[in-house]
Design a protein around this motif. Structure first.
Motif, PDB file in Angstrom:
ATOM      1  N   TYR A  79       0.802  -1.226   0.000  1.00 54.37           N
ATOM      2  CA  TYR A  79       0.000   0.000   0.000  1.00 54.37           C
ATOM      3  C   TYR A  79       0.835   1.276   0.000  1.00 54.37           C
ATOM      4  O   TYR A  79       0.562   2.185  -0.777  1.00 54.37           O
ATOM      5  N   PRO A  80       1.860   1.401   0.856  1.00 56.21           N
ATOM      6  CA  PRO A  80       2.661   2.636   0.798  1.00 56.21           C
ATOM      7  C   PRO A  80       3.373   2.808  -0.542  1.00 56.21           C
ATOM      8  O   PRO A  80       3.491   3.926  -1.044  1.00 56.21           O
ATOM      9  N   LEU A  81       3.840   1.715  -1.117  1.00 55.37           N
ATOM     10  CA  LEU A  81       4.519   1.811  -2.414  1.00 55.37           C
ATOM     11  C   LEU A  81       3.544   2.211  -3.520  1.00 55.37           C
ATOM     12  O   LEU A  81       3.880   3.012  -4.397  1.00 55.37           O
ATOM     13  N   ILE A  82       2.345   1.661  -3.456  1.00 54.63           N
ATOM     14  CA  ILE A  82       1.325   2.034  -4.438  1.00 54.63           C
ATOM     15  C   ILE A  82       0.952   3.502  -4.269  1.00 54.63           C
ATOM     16  O   ILE A  82       0.802   4.235  -5.249  1.00 54.63           O
ATOM     17  N   GLY A  83       0.818   3.952  -3.022  1.00 59.22           N
ATOM     18  CA  GLY A  83       0.515   5.358  -2.761  1.00 59.22           C
ATOM     19  C   GLY A  83       1.606   6.279  -3.272  1.00 59.22           C
ATOM     20  O   GLY A  83       1.339   7.330  -3.860  1.00 59.22           O
ATOM     21  N   ALA A  84       2.873   5.889  -3.068  1.00 64.01           N
ATOM     22  CA  ALA A  84       3.989   6.701  -3.554  1.00 64.01           C
ATOM     23  C   ALA A  84       4.007   6.752  -5.072  1.00 64.01           C
ATOM     24  O   ALA A  84       4.245   7.807  -5.676  1.00 64.01           O
ATOM     25  N   ALA A  85       3.740   5.617  -5.711  1.00 61.42           N
ATOM     26  CA  ALA A  85       3.714   5.593  -7.177  1.00 61.42           C
ATOM     27  C   ALA A  85       2.581   6.454  -7.727  1.00 61.42           C
ATOM     28  O   ALA A  85       2.765   7.194  -8.701  1.00 61.42           O
ATOM     29  N   LEU A  86       1.410   6.384  -7.111  1.00 62.17           N
ATOM     30  CA  LEU A  86       0.297   7.214  -7.560  1.00 62.17           C
ATOM     31  C   LEU A  86       0.571   8.695  -7.319  1.00 62.17           C
ATOM     32  O   LEU A  86       0.193   9.548  -8.136  1.00 62.17           O
ATOM     33  N   GLY A  87       1.231   9.006  -6.197  1.00 64.50           N
ATOM     34  CA  GLY A  87       1.611  10.403  -5.941  1.00 64.50           C
ATOM     35  C   GLY A  87       2.592  10.924  -6.972  1.00 64.50           C
ATOM     36  O   GLY A  87       2.461  12.042  -7.471  1.00 64.50           O
ATOM     37  N   ALA A  88       3.590  10.104  -7.325  1.00 65.73           N
ATOM     38  CA  ALA A  88       4.559  10.518  -8.345  1.00 65.73           C
ATOM     39  C   ALA A  88       3.890  10.676  -9.707  1.00 65.73           C
ATOM     40  O   ALA A  88       4.173  11.630 -10.448  1.00 65.73           O
ATOM     41  N   LEU A  89       3.000   9.752 -10.040  1.00 56.55           N
ATOM     42  CA  LEU A  89       2.282   9.843 -11.313  1.00 56.55           C
ATOM     43  C   LEU A  89       1.420  11.099 -11.367  1.00 56.55           C
ATOM     44  O   LEU A  89       1.384  11.802 -12.388  1.00 56.55           O
ATOM     45  N   THR A  90       0.745  11.403 -10.274  1.00 58.78           N
ATOM     46  CA  THR A  90      -0.061  12.621 -10.212  1.00 58.78           C
ATOM     47  C   THR A  90       0.810  13.859 -10.373  1.00 58.78           C
ATOM     48  O   THR A  90       0.443  14.807 -11.074  1.00 58.78           O
ATOM     49  N   ALA A  91       1.983  13.848  -9.746  1.00 60.22           N
ATOM     50  CA  ALA A  91       2.890  14.995  -9.864  1.00 60.22           C
ATOM     51  C   ALA A  91       3.390  15.173 -11.290  1.00 60.22           C
ATOM     52  O   ALA A  91       3.503  16.303 -11.787  1.00 60.22           O
ATOM     53  N   VAL A  92       3.669  14.070 -11.965  1.00 59.18           N
ATOM     54  CA  VAL A  92       4.122  14.167 -13.359  1.00 59.18           C
ATOM     55  C   VAL A  92       3.012  14.744 -14.233  1.00 59.18           C
ATOM     56  O   VAL A  92       3.256  15.631 -15.065  1.00 59.18           O
ATOM     57  N   VAL A  93       1.801  14.259 -14.032  1.00 55.29           N
ATOM     58  CA  VAL A  93       0.678  14.773 -14.830  1.00 55.29           C
ATOM     59  C   VAL A  93       0.450  16.251 -14.537  1.00 55.29           C
ATOM     60  O   VAL A  93       0.268  17.062 -15.459  1.00 55.29           O
ATOM     61  N   LEU A  94       0.471  16.637 -13.264  1.00 54.86           N
ATOM     62  CA  LEU A  94       0.286  18.044 -12.915  1.00 54.86           C
ATOM     63  C   LEU A  94       1.433  18.899 -13.441  1.00 54.86           C
ATOM     64  O   LEU A  94       1.225  20.035 -13.885  1.00 54.86           O
ATOM     65  N   GLY A  95       2.648  18.385 -13.395  1.00 51.40           N
ATOM     66  CA  GLY A  95       3.795  19.121 -13.918  1.00 51.40           C
ATOM     67  C   GLY A  95       3.693  19.354 -15.419  1.00 51.40           C
ATOM     68  O   GLY A  95       4.045  20.421 -15.924  1.00 51.40           O
ATOM     69  N   ARG A  96       3.204  18.357 -16.125  1.00 53.42           N
ATOM     70  CA  ARG A  96       3.017  18.510 -17.575  1.00 53.42           C
ATOM     71  C   ARG A  96       1.913  19.508 -17.910  1.00 53.42           C
ATOM     72  O   ARG A  96       1.905  20.103 -18.981  1.00 53.42           O
ATOM     73  N   ARG A  97       0.981  19.681 -16.978  1.00 49.90           N
ATOM     74  CA  ARG A  97      -0.119  20.621 -17.216  1.00 49.90           C
ATOM     75  C   ARG A  97       0.220  22.029 -16.743  1.00 49.90           C
ATOM     76  O   ARG A  97      -0.628  22.912 -16.771  1.00 49.90           O
ATOM     77  N   GLY A  98       1.446  22.246 -16.242  1.00 50.24           N
ATOM     78  CA  GLY A  98       1.861  23.589 -15.904  1.00 50.24           C
ATOM     79  C   GLY A  98       1.946  23.894 -14.417  1.00 50.24           C
ATOM     80  O   GLY A  98       2.281  25.021 -14.048  1.00 50.24           O
ATOM     81  N   TRP A  99       1.638  22.960 -13.547  1.00 52.21           N
ATOM     82  CA  TRP A  99       1.754  23.199 -12.112  1.00 52.21           C
ATOM     83  C   TRP A  99       3.217  23.221 -11.739  1.00 52.21           C
ATOM     84  O   TRP A  99       4.023  22.432 -12.230  1.00 52.21           O
ATOM     85  N   HIS A 100       3.574  24.079 -10.818  1.00 49.01           N
ATOM     86  CA  HIS A 100       4.934  24.104 -10.296  1.00 49.01           C
ATOM     87  C   HIS A 100       4.919  24.736  -8.905  1.00 49.01           C
ATOM     88  O   HIS A 100       4.001  25.462  -8.551  1.00 49.01           O
ATOM     89  N   LEU A 101       5.930  24.429  -8.136  1.00 48.47           N
ATOM     90  CA  LEU A 101       6.058  24.970  -6.793  1.00 48.47           C
ATOM     91  C   LEU A 101       6.991  26.164  -6.837  1.00 48.47           C
ATOM     92  O   LEU A 101       8.049  26.117  -7.485  1.00 48.47           O
ATOM     93  N   THR A 102       6.615  27.216  -6.153  1.00 49.73           N
ATOM     94  CA  THR A 102       7.477  28.410  -6.098  1.00 49.73           C
ATOM     95  C   THR A 102       7.666  28.803  -4.650  1.00 49.73           C
ATOM     96  O   THR A 102       6.835  28.511  -3.784  1.00 49.73           O
ATOM     97  N   ARG A 103       8.746  29.480  -4.395  1.00 47.46           N
ATOM     98  CA  ARG A 103       8.984  30.009  -3.049  1.00 47.46           C
ATOM     99  C   ARG A 103       8.529  31.447  -3.031  1.00 47.46           C
ATOM    100  O   ARG A 103       8.837  32.235  -3.918  1.00 47.46           O
ATOM    101  N   ALA A 104       7.813  31.793  -1.980  1.00 43.02           N
ATOM    102  CA  ALA A 104       7.296  33.162  -1.880  1.00 43.02           C
ATOM    103  C   ALA A 104       8.281  34.075  -1.212  1.00 43.02           C
ATOM    104  O   ALA A 104       9.138  33.737  -0.491  1.00 43.02           O
TER     105      ALA A 104
END
Length: 101
Positions: A76-101
């Motif tokens: 379960y933790p490995l599946i959760g980590a993989a889904l989190g990474a996949l979600t981050a890749v998809v969001l990154g491709r759609r233009g999401w990014h983290l910035t420091r304020a």
């Protein structure tokens, strides 16, 4: 994008570990010393026994005993980590990014 992947991967790992923590808490805090056996082994049905022994009998005589449930829970933790990474890749491709304020 790398920071987004790492953050969502760690979050997915933590969320995936919640079932493991719940089972560990249940195993450590259950105080039922004797229970009535209701498992698959018919000659012992209705007999009072310790929870640990009943669990061993369920594993030994259950028709599904070839399915290691602990292995599925450990994934379960490995599946959760993989889904989190996949979600981050998809969001990154759609233009999401983290910035420091």
């Amino acid at each position: 994008m790398r920071a987004l992947i790492v953050i969502l991967m760690v979050l997915g790992f933590v969320v995936g570990g919640i079932p493991l923590v719940g089972i560990a808490i249940d195993m450590l805090t259950s105080r039922d010393d004797t229970i009535v056996y209701q498992g698959a082994y018919v000659p012992l049905r209705g007999v009072q026994m310790a929870r640990d022994y009943e669990s061993s009998l369920n594993i030994a005589f259950d028709a599904r005993s070839d399915n290691p449930r602990w292995l599925v829970l450990a994934c379960y933790p490995l599946i959760g980590a993989a889904l989190g990474a996949l979600t981050a890749v998809v969001l990154g491709r759609r233009g999401w990014h983290l910035t420091r304020a």
